[in-house]
Design an enzyme around this catalytic site. Sequence first.
Site, PDB file in Angstrom:
ATOM      1  N   GLN A 108      29.954  34.876  45.799  1.00 58.02           N
ATOM      2  CA  GLN A 108      29.329  33.741  45.132  1.00 58.02           C
ATOM      3  C   GLN A 108      29.895  32.385  45.558  1.00 58.02           C
ATOM      4  OE1 GLN A 108      29.677  35.846  41.084  1.00 58.02           O
ATOM      5  NE2 GLN A 108      27.762  34.733  40.889  1.00 58.02           N
TER       6      GLN A 108
ATOM      7  N   ARG B 191      40.817  33.539  38.384  1.00 59.86           N
ATOM      8  CA  ARG B 191      40.316  34.892  38.654  1.00 59.86           C
ATOM      9  C   ARG B 191      39.330  34.805  39.817  1.00 59.86           C
ATOM     10  NH1 ARG B 191      35.564  38.059  36.264  1.00 59.86           N
ATOM     11  NH2 ARG B 191      35.901  40.091  37.213  1.00 59.86           N
TER      12      ARG B 191
ATOM     13  N   HIS C   9      33.842  42.936  43.419  1.00 58.95           N
ATOM     14  CA  HIS C   9      32.842  42.205  42.651  1.00 58.95           C
ATOM     15  C   HIS C   9      31.514  42.300  43.408  1.00 58.95           C
ATOM     16  CE1 HIS C   9      32.420  38.980  39.334  1.00 58.95           C
ATOM     17  NE2 HIS C   9      31.196  39.167  39.815  1.00 58.95           N
TER      18      HIS C   9
ATOM     19  N   ASN D 148      34.366  45.023  38.935  1.00 57.00           N
ATOM     20  CA  ASN D 148      33.695  44.121  38.011  1.00 57.00           C
ATOM     21  C   ASN D 148      32.358  44.706  37.552  1.00 57.00           C
ATOM     22  OD1 ASN D 148      33.359  41.298  36.794  1.00 57.00           O
ATOM     23  ND2 ASN D 148      31.467  41.521  37.958  1.00 57.00           N
ATOM     24  N   GLU D 149      32.212  44.888  36.255  1.00 55.44           N
ATOM     25  CA  GLU D 149      30.930  45.274  35.662  1.00 55.44           C
ATOM     26  C   GLU D 149      30.223  46.416  36.373  1.00 55.44           C
ATOM     27  OE1 GLU D 149      28.413  41.854  35.266  1.00 55.44           O
ATOM     28  OE2 GLU D 149      29.830  40.769  33.999  1.00 55.44           O
TER      29      GLU D 149
ATOM     30  N   TYR E  72      28.699  37.220  27.475  1.00 53.33           N
ATOM     31  CA  TYR E  72      27.882  36.010  27.511  1.00 53.33           C
ATOM     32  C   TYR E  72      26.968  35.834  26.315  1.00 53.33           C
ATOM     33  CZ  TYR E  72      29.180  35.543  32.434  1.00 53.33           C
ATOM     34  OH  TYR E  72      29.888  35.392  33.596  1.00 53.33           O
TER      35      TYR E  72
ATOM     36  N   GLU F 236      35.264  36.813  31.666  1.00 55.37           N
ATOM     37  CA  GLU F 236      34.162  35.875  31.939  1.00 55.37           C
ATOM     38  C   GLU F 236      33.494  35.506  30.627  1.00 55.37           C
ATOM     39  OE1 GLU F 236      31.134  37.211  34.721  1.00 55.37           O
ATOM     40  OE2 GLU F 236      32.638  37.923  36.137  1.00 55.37           O
TER      41      GLU F 236
ATOM     42  N   TRP G 254      23.551  35.222  42.404  1.00 56.89           N
ATOM     43  CA  TRP G 254      22.898  36.497  42.746  1.00 56.89           C
ATOM     44  C   TRP G 254      21.389  36.348  42.961  1.00 56.89           C
ATOM     45  CZ3 TRP G 254      26.896  38.956  44.351  1.00 56.89           C
ATOM     46  CH2 TRP G 254      28.109  38.845  43.687  1.00 56.89           C
TER      47      TRP G 254
HETATM   48  C1  PNW Z   1      28.124  38.440  35.382  1.00 50.11           C
HETATM   49  N1  PNW Z   1      23.710  40.351  31.101  1.00 50.11           N
HETATM   50  O1  PNW Z   1      27.042  39.330  35.395  1.00 50.11           O
HETATM   51  C2  PNW Z   1      28.796  38.512  36.756  1.00 50.11           C
HETATM   52  O2  PNW Z   1      30.056  39.130  36.707  1.00 50.11           O
HETATM   53  C3  PNW Z   1      28.881  37.214  37.468  1.00 50.11           C
HETATM   54  O3  PNW Z   1      29.143  37.419  38.843  1.00 50.11           O
HETATM   55  C4  PNW Z   1      27.631  36.409  37.226  1.00 50.11           C
HETATM   56  O4  PNW Z   1      27.534  35.263  38.010  1.00 50.11           O
HETATM   57  C5  PNW Z   1      27.603  36.075  35.751  1.00 50.11           C
HETATM   58  O5  PNW Z   1      27.663  37.226  34.953  1.00 50.11           O
HETATM   59  C6  PNW Z   1      26.383  35.282  35.334  1.00 50.11           C
HETATM   60  O6  PNW Z   1      25.218  36.017  35.514  1.00 50.11           O
HETATM   61  C7  PNW Z   1      26.228  39.524  34.285  1.00 50.11           C
HETATM   62  O7  PNW Z   1      22.473  40.452  31.296  1.00 50.11           O
HETATM   63  C8  PNW Z   1      24.856  39.410  34.431  1.00 50.11           C
HETATM   64  O8  PNW Z   1      24.168  40.487  29.923  1.00 50.11           O
HETATM   65  C9  PNW Z   1      24.033  39.689  33.368  1.00 50.11           C
HETATM   66  C10 PNW Z   1      24.557  40.071  32.155  1.00 50.11           C
HETATM   67  C11 PNW Z   1      25.924  40.191  32.010  1.00 50.11           C
HETATM   68  C12 PNW Z   1      26.753  39.908  33.060  1.00 50.11           C
END
Ligand code: PNW
Length: 477
Positions: A26, A83, A128, A173-174, A307, A377, A434
């Site tokens: 990114q 990070r 990631h 990551n995720e 988030y 995050e 992304w």
């Molecule tokens: C994260 N959701 O992904 C990623 O770790 C980051 O790289 C990204 O830029 C950031 O969130 C913002 O999108 C997610 O739908 C994307 O809940 C979507 C979700 C959660 C995390």
Amino acid sequence: KADAGEVSRNDFPAGFVFGVATSAYQVEGATNEDGKGDSIWDVFSRTKGNIKDGSNGDIAVDQYHRYKEDVELIAKLGFGAYRFSISWSRIFPDGFGNKVNEKGIVYYNHLIDYLLKKGIQPYVTLYHWDLPYTLHEFVGGWLSEKVVEYFALYAEVCFARFGDRVKHWMTINEPLQTAINGYSIGIFAPGRHDNPYKEPYLAAHYQILAHAAAVDVYRKKFKATQGGEIGLVVDCEWAEAFSDKEQDKIAVERRLDFQLGWFLDPIFYGDYPAVMRERLGDHLPQFTQREKKLLRNSVDFVGLNHYTSRLIAHATCATEGPFYEVQELERIVNWQGGDLIGERAASDWLYIVPWGLRKVLNYIAQKYKNPPIYVTENGMDDEEKETAIINEFLSDEKRVEYFKGYLGAVAQAIRDGVDIRGYFAWSFLDNFEWAQGYTKRFGLVYVDYKDGLKRYPKSSALWFSHFLKGKSVHEEN
Ligand code: PNW
């Protein structure tokens, strides 16, 4: 609004870490420089139709060449940690682990050394989302057991080369986003969607095993001498029941098991949640006894990306695709009265619900033996507008409110007894978001894509800076 009041640095313990976060693809750019190999994201984003604005990460925000300037800005704002992630294909261009690309090592050495020189702790993610493309093309990517070993080889080189200075590691990551967006919906690399009842569960399985293998290497060969800690980063929305109906409350538990338990149950209890086995049967892979042993307690901390929140209702015909169909539930954004669960940010999935973070943190503490947690995050985005002037982005009062609210929720959770060690804002600066390309801006720092990628701190960065220096938010003006 209740928890958006007067959050201050003093609401957090003395050793609490505040940082900003990014990831390699990114922000780095330089995707073909100094011997780096292609990753699945390089290939995916070069393919027409995959990225909203037709862009890619070839240049991104050019951190590869501007790391010094960026580190200086992080330091100036007063953050104590950064990070970032390492690009696997910079270290092993084809992923196979035969020959280390020394130029890749040099870059991360420079970055790490400069961070430490400026008093900033590196928090390093090994993966990631940027799998070396050859591992996808010729080995099968996350659908193949073989990738587990390659990941362990890569992790070992990172520990050996950087572990004398890096004391905080995150493996993956995720894994959820890779499994669902990469292997069920296909909107993320590697863009697969033909077998959504099976592939996401395989892709998750091998990511979980890759995590465990890397932790095993760290603990056997490096932990004693290097003394660092290592964890996994999961992402979790809060799930609030849509109504008082028993069915909705059970759907909430299912949702949390499919989102969080999928990854944390194997790590804390040695196997997938029972409800996943019930609903997926043989589509959910099995762990061997040896793997279960390796998995149990394979984290020193949980990294949580958070988030947003959703209302969850039981639904026999789910509208959100296969993943929600097997869970028989729906995610809803309006209360029954019609009000939104929270104000929307720019991304269509992101609603601002600070109290949701307090609930997720308490849920993890209760269900998983009160582990140390880092919020790895948390943040919100603005929509890019062709016609906008920079100042519209720089006075990001909505983001300031977001951080006040969510930091207040973290402070509440600490008072509730949750063991939270640190908080990282996503993201340090605007970057390649992304599939959304550069149409969404998550940064505390604005990047001028039309004028030499110049960086300008937004109000939120300045607010954070005051907050970190211990001034209350009211003294700011
Ligand atoms: C994260 N959701 O992904 C990623 O770790 C980051 O790289 C990204 O830029 C950031 O969130 C913002 O999108 C997610 O739908 C994307 O809940 C979507 C979700 C959660 C995390």
